[in-house]
Each structure stands twice: as structure tokens, then as C-alpha cells.
Design an enzyme around this catalytic site. Structure first.
Site, short mmCIF file in Angstrom:
data_model
loop_
_atom_site.label_atom_id
_atom_site.label_comp_id
_atom_site.label_asym_id
_atom_site.label_seq_id
_atom_site.Cartn_x
_atom_site.Cartn_y
_atom_site.Cartn_z
N ASP A 89 41.04 42.72 38.66
CA ASP A 89 39.95 43.68 38.90
C ASP A 89 38.65 42.97 38.53
O ASP A 89 38.33 42.81 37.35
CB ASP A 89 40.12 44.93 38.04
N LYS A 151 37.08 49.27 44.16
CA LYS A 151 37.20 50.05 42.93
C LYS A 151 35.81 50.57 42.55
O LYS A 151 34.83 49.83 42.63
CB LYS A 151 37.80 49.19 41.82
N LYS A 180 40.66 52.22 44.53
CA LYS A 180 40.98 52.62 43.17
C LYS A 180 39.78 53.39 42.60
O LYS A 180 38.68 52.86 42.51
CB LYS A 180 41.28 51.40 42.30
#
EC number: 4.1.2.4
Length: 216
Positions: A89, A151, A180
Site C-alpha cells: 500500500d 485506496k 480499498k
């Protein structure tokens, strides 16, 4: 709806100890969460605790500000994979995006994706700091760089995920990237709404509360 397979069980607080990380891993096994999300320093510990489970290990790169050099992020990502991460991430360089340098953003994401190969790359665009046009530009840069996920947030900015941001992301990602939602997801109703909007992962430190509330 079973939420457990959407949850990245997350612990990124600066005060988290090795014992806290071990507890997080055991909780993830117990509740059958799809993944944990932890700082890179604890990857090898997590790998040893999770070795006989199906729980994936995600870690964060360029976190939480995103302003490290591309070379530093690439090294960090490669190092994380070596030490057991399944998923990365990464935080984009928000200042470069706000300066309009989308090529920089796209090239950096592409460099990290190239460095980690078939491993999953999630791109944190930190929506709370961005205008609508900047959010769109960041999503398109991630798409062009062949990232796996968009994300919303680090959880360390001024705000977390919103339904509007997820709708915008889904509109650009289509079926080419997953999404996400992260930051501020603390109840089952909110989690389900995100999933209905097309999110395939929820980054939350409230995962146990979300899944135990569905059992009651």
C-alpha cells in the site's frame, strides 16, 4: 453478507509493539480476515505467526506522507516483498500531484509496480487533501501505471474514506482496478454501503467489531 473476506485488519499506530502485531495476526487467523496491514518493520514477525494460515500480509510504503524519493519507495517496496509482504500500500507524492505533475505520479507508481512484479499494489491517493480534478488525475495515473488497487486514505490525514470518493474511483477504475476504502470505517452499516458501491477491501482497525456485530 460476510465481511471477513473484505477486511484488511490494520494496525499502523506509531506506538504499536511487536506484541500488538502478534495479537493482530492471531485475531486475523481467528476471524478469517483476508489480510492484515502493518508497518514494514514487523513483516518477518507477522510472516512467522501467519505461516500456516491463508491471511495475506500487506504493508505500507512511503507512509504516511508520500514525499520520499521514488528510489526510496522502490527500495522499500522490494525490501518489503523480500521480508514477506504479499501486498504493498503506497502513498503517492501529494505535493507533486497538486503541482499538476501527473507524469511524476504515474512514473512512480509504475516503478513500484515493476519492482514488485505479480504482488498486489494499492495506491493511496489521500483524498482528503485533493480537489475533484486532482482525485481524477491520481486515479487515472494509477490506472495507466497498471496498479491493482486504488485506496482512499492513509488514516493519518484530515479525513478518511467517503462514499462520494469511492463512487468517483469506481467510475474511473471500472473493472481494471479494485478499490480499498480506508479511514473511519467503524460500523457494519457503513462497511456494507462501501461494498455495495464496489469496494473489494476495507482498511479498518475495527474489523473485529464489524464481524462480531453480524453474528449478533
Amino acid at each position: 453478507m460476510q465481511l471477513k473476506q473484505f477486511i484488511d485488519h490494520t494496525l499502523l499506530k506509531p506506538t504499536a509493539t511487536p506484541a500488538d502485531i502478534e495479537k493482530l495476526c492471531l485475531e486475523a487467523i481467528s476471524h478469517q480476515f483476508i489480510a492484515i496491514c502493518i508497518p514494514p518493520a514487523y513483516l518477518q514477525l507477522a510472516k512467522s505467526v501467519l505461516k500456516s494460515s491463508n491471511v495475506k500480509i500487506a504493508t505500507v510504503i512511503g507512509f504516511p506522507l508520500g514525499a520520499m524519493t521514488t528510489d526510496a519507495k522502490v527500495f522499500e517496496a522490494k525490501d518489503a516483498i523480500t521480508k514477506g509482504a504479499d501486498e504493498i500500500d503506497m502513498v503517492i507524492n501529494i505535493g507533486m500531484l497538486k503541482a499538476g505533475d501527473t507524469d511524476y505520479i504515474q512514473n512512480e507508481i509504475a516503478a513500484i509496480k515493476k519492482a514488485i512484479g505479480s504482488k498486489t499494489l494499492k495506491v493511496i491517493i489521500e483524498t482528503c487533501y485533493l480537489s475533484l480534478a486532482e482525485k481524477e488525475a491520481a486515479c487515472k495515473a494509477a490506472l495507466n501505471a497498471k496498479a491493482d488497487f486504488l485506496k482512499t486514505s492513509t488514516g493519518f490525514g484530515t479525513g478518511g474514506a467517503t462514499f462520494e470518493d469511492v463512487k468517483l474511483m469506481k467510475n474511473i477504475a471500472g473493472d481494471k482496478m479494485q478499490i480499498k476504502a480506508s479511514g473511519g470505517i467503524k460500523d457494519r452499516e457503513t462497511a456494507i454501503k462501501y461494498i455495495e458501491l464496489g469496494v473489494s477491501r476495507l482498511g479498518t482497525s475495527s474489523g473485529i467489531k464489524l464481524v462480531t456485530s453480524e453474528e449478533n
